[in-house]
Design a protein around this motif. Structure first.
Motif, PDB file in Angstrom:
ATOM      1  N   GLU A 120      -5.485  -8.802   0.463  1.00 26.68           N
ATOM      2  CA  GLU A 120      -4.225  -9.419   0.315  1.00 26.68           C
ATOM      3  C   GLU A 120      -3.379  -8.643  -0.563  1.00 26.68           C
ATOM      4  O   GLU A 120      -2.215  -8.390  -0.485  1.00 26.68           O
ATOM      5  CB  GLU A 120      -4.427 -10.776  -0.520  1.00 26.68           C
ATOM      6  N   ASP A 121      -3.851  -8.179  -1.749  1.00 26.75           N
ATOM      7  CA  ASP A 121      -3.177  -7.143  -2.619  1.00 26.75           C
ATOM      8  C   ASP A 121      -2.693  -5.813  -1.920  1.00 26.75           C
ATOM      9  O   ASP A 121      -1.547  -5.704  -1.939  1.00 26.75           O
ATOM     10  CB  ASP A 121      -4.102  -6.593  -3.743  1.00 26.75           C
ATOM     11  N   ASP A 122      -3.380  -5.587  -0.927  1.00 27.94           N
ATOM     12  CA  ASP A 122      -3.014  -4.191  -0.188  1.00 27.94           C
ATOM     13  C   ASP A 122      -1.998  -4.386   0.835  1.00 27.94           C
ATOM     14  O   ASP A 122      -1.005  -3.779   0.925  1.00 27.94           O
ATOM     15  CB  ASP A 122      -4.175  -3.745   0.572  1.00 27.94           C
ATOM     16  N   LEU A 123      -2.069  -5.749   1.609  1.00 30.08           N
ATOM     17  CA  LEU A 123      -0.953  -6.157   2.223  1.00 30.08           C
ATOM     18  C   LEU A 123       0.242  -6.404   1.558  1.00 30.08           C
ATOM     19  O   LEU A 123       1.379  -6.358   2.069  1.00 30.08           O
ATOM     20  CB  LEU A 123      -1.304  -7.436   3.136  1.00 30.08           C
ATOM     21  N   LYS A 124       0.162  -6.971   0.284  1.00 30.32           N
ATOM     22  CA  LYS A 124       1.443  -7.161  -0.437  1.00 30.32           C
ATOM     23  C   LYS A 124       2.151  -5.966  -0.857  1.00 30.32           C
ATOM     24  O   LYS A 124       3.330  -5.879  -0.738  1.00 30.32           O
ATOM     25  CB  LYS A 124       1.275  -8.071  -1.702  1.00 30.32           C
ATOM     26  N   ILE A 125       1.304  -4.932  -1.000  1.00 29.61           N
ATOM     27  CA  ILE A 125       1.910  -3.608  -1.490  1.00 29.61           C
ATOM     28  C   ILE A 125       2.706  -3.139  -0.173  1.00 29.61           C
ATOM     29  O   ILE A 125       3.530  -2.544  -0.328  1.00 29.61           O
ATOM     30  CB  ILE A 125       0.637  -2.766  -1.895  1.00 29.61           C
ATOM     31  N   ASP A 126       1.988  -3.057   0.821  1.00 28.36           N
ATOM     32  CA  ASP A 126       2.545  -2.624   2.039  1.00 28.36           C
ATOM     33  C   ASP A 126       3.894  -3.313   2.586  1.00 28.36           C
ATOM     34  O   ASP A 126       5.069  -2.810   2.888  1.00 28.36           O
ATOM     35  CB  ASP A 126       1.857  -2.781   3.253  1.00 28.36           C
ATOM     36  N   GLU A 127       3.999  -4.770   2.120  1.00 32.15           N
ATOM     37  CA  GLU A 127       5.091  -5.532   2.533  1.00 32.15           C
ATOM     38  C   GLU A 127       6.183  -4.930   1.721  1.00 32.15           C
ATOM     39  O   GLU A 127       7.295  -4.812   2.124  1.00 32.15           O
ATOM     40  CB  GLU A 127       4.788  -7.123   2.348  1.00 32.15           C
ATOM     41  N   GLU A 128       5.687  -4.955   0.381  1.00 32.11           N
ATOM     42  CA  GLU A 128       6.892  -4.324  -0.609  1.00 32.11           C
ATOM     43  C   GLU A 128       7.377  -3.218  -0.136  1.00 32.11           C
ATOM     44  O   GLU A 128       8.726  -2.878  -0.346  1.00 32.11           O
ATOM     45  CB  GLU A 128       6.248  -4.316  -2.115  1.00 32.11           C
ATOM     46  N   ARG A 129       6.487  -2.182   0.311  1.00 32.51           N
ATOM     47  CA  ARG A 129       7.094  -0.900   0.641  1.00 32.51           C
ATOM     48  C   ARG A 129       8.009  -0.946   1.819  1.00 32.51           C
ATOM     49  O   ARG A 129       8.797  -0.193   1.819  1.00 32.51           O
ATOM     50  CB  ARG A 129       5.514  -0.103   0.901  1.00 32.51           C
ATOM     51  N   LEU A 184       9.784  -3.484   2.661  1.00 29.95           N
ATOM     52  CA  LEU A 184      11.134  -4.023   2.162  1.00 29.95           C
ATOM     53  C   LEU A 184      12.051  -3.040   1.602  1.00 29.95           C
ATOM     54  O   LEU A 184      12.978  -2.919   1.700  1.00 29.95           O
ATOM     55  CB  LEU A 184      11.026  -5.384   1.504  1.00 29.95           C
ATOM     56  N   LYS A 185      11.313  -2.431   0.740  1.00 28.95           N
ATOM     57  CA  LYS A 185      12.006  -1.206   0.084  1.00 28.95           C
ATOM     58  C   LYS A 185      12.536  -0.176   0.680  1.00 28.95           C
ATOM     59  O   LYS A 185      13.755   0.183   0.603  1.00 28.95           O
ATOM     60  CB  LYS A 185      11.032  -0.599  -1.177  1.00 28.95           C
ATOM     61  N   SER A 186      11.805   0.360   1.822  1.00 27.62           N
ATOM     62  CA  SER A 186      12.339   1.240   2.797  1.00 27.62           C
ATOM     63  C   SER A 186      13.673   0.752   3.655  1.00 27.62           C
ATOM     64  O   SER A 186      14.406   1.466   4.130  1.00 27.62           O
ATOM     65  CB  SER A 186      10.955   1.500   3.934  1.00 27.62           C
ATOM     66  N   LEU A 187      13.495  -0.636   4.007  1.00 23.48           N
ATOM     67  CA  LEU A 187      14.550  -1.155   4.540  1.00 23.48           C
ATOM     68  C   LEU A 187      15.809  -1.120   3.831  1.00 23.48           C
ATOM     69  O   LEU A 187      16.867  -1.050   4.492  1.00 23.48           O
ATOM     70  CB  LEU A 187      14.244  -2.723   4.916  1.00 23.48           C
ATOM     71  N   GLU A 188      15.568  -1.512   2.594  1.00 26.08           N
ATOM     72  CA  GLU A 188      16.898  -1.744   1.777  1.00 26.08           C
ATOM     73  C   GLU A 188      17.527  -0.094   1.513  1.00 26.08           C
ATOM     74  O   GLU A 188      18.438   0.076   1.486  1.00 26.08           O
ATOM     75  CB  GLU A 188      16.653  -2.033   0.494  1.00 26.08           C
ATOM     76  N   GLU A 189      16.422   0.994   1.345  1.00 28.10           N
ATOM     77  CA  GLU A 189      16.892   2.378   1.339  1.00 28.10           C
ATOM     78  C   GLU A 189      17.810   2.718   2.537  1.00 28.10           C
ATOM     79  O   GLU A 189      18.492   3.440   2.391  1.00 28.10           O
ATOM     80  CB  GLU A 189      15.646   3.213   0.773  1.00 28.10           C
ATOM     81  N   SER A 190      17.024   2.241   3.720  1.00 30.32           N
ATOM     82  CA  SER A 190      17.717   2.665   4.869  1.00 30.32           C
ATOM     83  C   SER A 190      19.136   2.188   5.039  1.00 30.32           C
ATOM     84  O   SER A 190      20.077   2.780   5.816  1.00 30.32           O
ATOM     85  CB  SER A 190      16.741   2.159   6.047  1.00 30.32           C
ATOM     86  N   LYS A 191      19.492   1.138   4.664  1.00 25.80           N
ATOM     87  CA  LYS A 191      20.525   0.369   4.497  1.00 25.80           C
ATOM     88  C   LYS A 191      21.914   1.183   3.655  1.00 25.80           C
ATOM     89  O   LYS A 191      22.885   1.143   4.236  1.00 25.80           O
ATOM     90  CB  LYS A 191      20.761  -1.072   4.051  1.00 25.80           C
TER      91      LYS A 191
END
Length: 76
Positions: free
Chosen positions: A40-49, A51-58
């Motif tokens: 669960e911790d690893d999946l949360k980190i991947d999800e955060e990564r 979402l961060k990449s999506l925001e940066e791409s915008k």
């Protein structure tokens, strides 16, 4: 229900069994919960990564295919 085996040194086995005993836990539940928490911790980190990449791409500039080809010197 499935069973999974793992190899431990004698010291690791003693450490885990003592920890479980001191904390009045069930060994199977402890191991299962620990593994699932890690996943669960690893999946949360991947999800955060993601979402961060999506925001940066915008924030970045978007190039057309023609512009990319020209920047690479591949336009004819």
């Amino acid at each position: 229900m499935a069973t999974i085996s793992l190899r431990l040194s004698n010291e690791e086995e003693v450490l885990i069994k003592n920890y479980v005993k001191i904390n009045k836990m069930n060994l199977s539940e402890f191991i299962r919960d620990t593994i699932l928490d890690k996943i669960e911790d690893d999946l949360k980190i991947d999800e955060e990564r993601i979402l961060k990449s999506l925001e940066e791409s915008k924030k970045g500039k978007v190039y057309t295919t023609s512009e990319v080809w020209e920047m690479l010197g591949l336009n004819e």
